[in-house]
Scaffold this motif. Structure first.
Motif, PDB file in Angstrom:
ATOM      1  N   GLN A  57     -53.496 -18.086  19.642  1.00 34.45           N
ATOM      2  CA  GLN A  57     -52.437 -18.221  18.633  1.00 34.45           C
ATOM      3  C   GLN A  57     -51.213 -18.927  19.211  1.00 34.45           C
ATOM      4  O   GLN A  57     -50.613 -19.784  18.555  1.00 34.45           O
ATOM      5  N   THR A  58     -50.856 -18.580  20.434  1.00 36.95           N
ATOM      6  CA  THR A  58     -49.725 -19.233  21.089  1.00 36.95           C
ATOM      7  C   THR A  58     -50.008 -20.715  21.285  1.00 36.95           C
ATOM      8  O   THR A  58     -49.150 -21.569  21.015  1.00 36.95           O
ATOM      9  N   ASN A  59     -51.214 -21.038  21.761  1.00 34.83           N
ATOM     10  CA  ASN A  59     -51.588 -22.442  21.959  1.00 34.83           C
ATOM     11  C   ASN A  59     -51.586 -23.206  20.644  1.00 34.83           C
ATOM     12  O   ASN A  59     -51.179 -24.369  20.597  1.00 34.83           O
ATOM     13  N   SER A  60     -52.037 -22.564  19.590  1.00 34.29           N
ATOM     14  CA  SER A  60     -52.060 -23.202  18.278  1.00 34.29           C
ATOM     15  C   SER A  60     -50.642 -23.527  17.816  1.00 34.29           C
ATOM     16  O   SER A  60     -50.367 -24.624  17.332  1.00 34.29           O
TER      17      SER A  60
ATOM     18  N   GLN B  41     -56.230 -10.198  24.062  1.00 32.44           N
ATOM     19  CA  GLN B  41     -55.414 -11.087  24.895  1.00 32.44           C
ATOM     20  C   GLN B  41     -55.795 -12.547  24.659  1.00 32.44           C
ATOM     21  O   GLN B  41     -54.922 -13.412  24.551  1.00 32.44           O
ATOM     22  N   ILE B  42     -57.081 -12.827  24.576  1.00 35.63           N
ATOM     23  CA  ILE B  42     -57.541 -14.190  24.311  1.00 35.63           C
ATOM     24  C   ILE B  42     -57.041 -14.656  22.952  1.00 35.63           C
ATOM     25  O   ILE B  42     -56.565 -15.783  22.798  1.00 35.63           O
ATOM     26  N   SER B  43     -57.107 -13.794  21.961  1.00 38.14           N
ATOM     27  CA  SER B  43     -56.632 -14.131  20.621  1.00 38.14           C
ATOM     28  C   SER B  43     -55.148 -14.465  20.641  1.00 38.14           C
ATOM     29  O   SER B  43     -54.702 -15.427  20.000  1.00 38.14           O
ATOM     30  N   SER B  44     -54.380 -13.709  21.387  1.00 36.63           N
ATOM     31  CA  SER B  44     -52.942 -13.955  21.497  1.00 36.63           C
ATOM     32  C   SER B  44     -52.673 -15.319  22.136  1.00 36.63           C
ATOM     33  O   SER B  44     -51.818 -16.077  21.663  1.00 36.63           O
TER      34      SER B  44
ATOM     35  N   THR C 264     -48.028 -23.902  19.711  1.00 35.86           N
ATOM     36  CA  THR C 264     -47.496 -24.944  20.595  1.00 35.86           C
ATOM     37  C   THR C 264     -48.045 -26.307  20.207  1.00 35.86           C
ATOM     38  O   THR C 264     -47.308 -27.305  20.208  1.00 35.86           O
ATOM     39  N   SER C 265     -49.312 -26.361  19.864  1.00 36.32           N
ATOM     40  CA  SER C 265     -49.917 -27.631  19.433  1.00 36.32           C
ATOM     41  C   SER C 265     -49.263 -28.148  18.156  1.00 36.32           C
ATOM     42  O   SER C 265     -48.996 -29.347  18.030  1.00 36.32           O
ATOM     43  N   GLU C 266     -49.001 -27.259  17.212  1.00 32.12           N
ATOM     44  CA  GLU C 266     -48.342 -27.659  15.970  1.00 32.12           C
ATOM     45  C   GLU C 266     -46.935 -28.185  16.251  1.00 32.12           C
ATOM     46  O   GLU C 266     -46.514 -29.198  15.678  1.00 32.12           O
ATOM     47  N   GLN C 267     -46.213 -27.508  17.151  1.00 34.17           N
ATOM     48  CA  GLN C 267     -44.866 -27.962  17.501  1.00 34.17           C
ATOM     49  C   GLN C 267     -44.925 -29.327  18.191  1.00 34.17           C
ATOM     50  O   GLN C 267     -44.096 -30.199  17.922  1.00 34.17           O
ATOM     51  N   SER C 268     -45.894 -29.504  19.071  1.00 30.56           N
ATOM     52  CA  SER C 268     -46.044 -30.784  19.774  1.00 30.56           C
ATOM     53  C   SER C 268     -46.377 -31.908  18.797  1.00 30.56           C
ATOM     54  O   SER C 268     -45.856 -33.020  18.924  1.00 30.56           O
ATOM     55  N   ALA C 269     -47.240 -31.616  17.842  1.00 31.61           N
ATOM     56  CA  ALA C 269     -47.604 -32.625  16.845  1.00 31.61           C
ATOM     57  C   ALA C 269     -46.388 -33.011  16.008  1.00 31.61           C
ATOM     58  O   ALA C 269     -46.154 -34.200  15.745  1.00 31.61           O
TER      59      ALA C 269
END
Length: 93
Positions: free
Chosen positions: A53-56, A47-50, A58-63
């Motif tokens: 990955q989602t946060n990563s 669950q933490i890994s998921s 989202t961060s790429e999209q935000s950047a």
């Protein structure tokens, strides 16, 4: 009674065997509990890994959105810079 003397080693062996069997049962129960706990930890890690990955993503999209917004702001600044405001025009009194 001499039958009691012969039955003593048998009773002692039986007691030892029951003790060994009880110990094996305890070990099996503890092993089963530990296996369940390891499974729960594994699910938690998945669950933490998921989430990571989602946060990563989202961060790429935000950047990417930030870079695009910055480029659009720069373009808008250049377009607005072409206009002269009345305060920029010298007044002859």
């Amino acid at each position: 009674d001499h039958r009691d003397l012969h039955s003593f080693p048998t009773r002692r062996s039986s007691d030892l065997m029951q003790s060994v069997v009880a110990s094996i049962d305890q070990i099996a129960t503890a092993s089963h509990e530990q296996a369940n706990e390891v499974e729960q930890v594994s699910v938690g890690i998945d669950q933490i890994s998921s989430v990571v990955q989602t946060n990563s993503a989202t961060s790429e999209q935000s950047a990417a959105a930030s870079e695009q917004l910055s480029a659009e702001a720069q373009s808008l600044k250049q377009l607005v810079g072409r206009f002269k405001l009345s305060s920029d025009i010298p007044r002859n009194y």
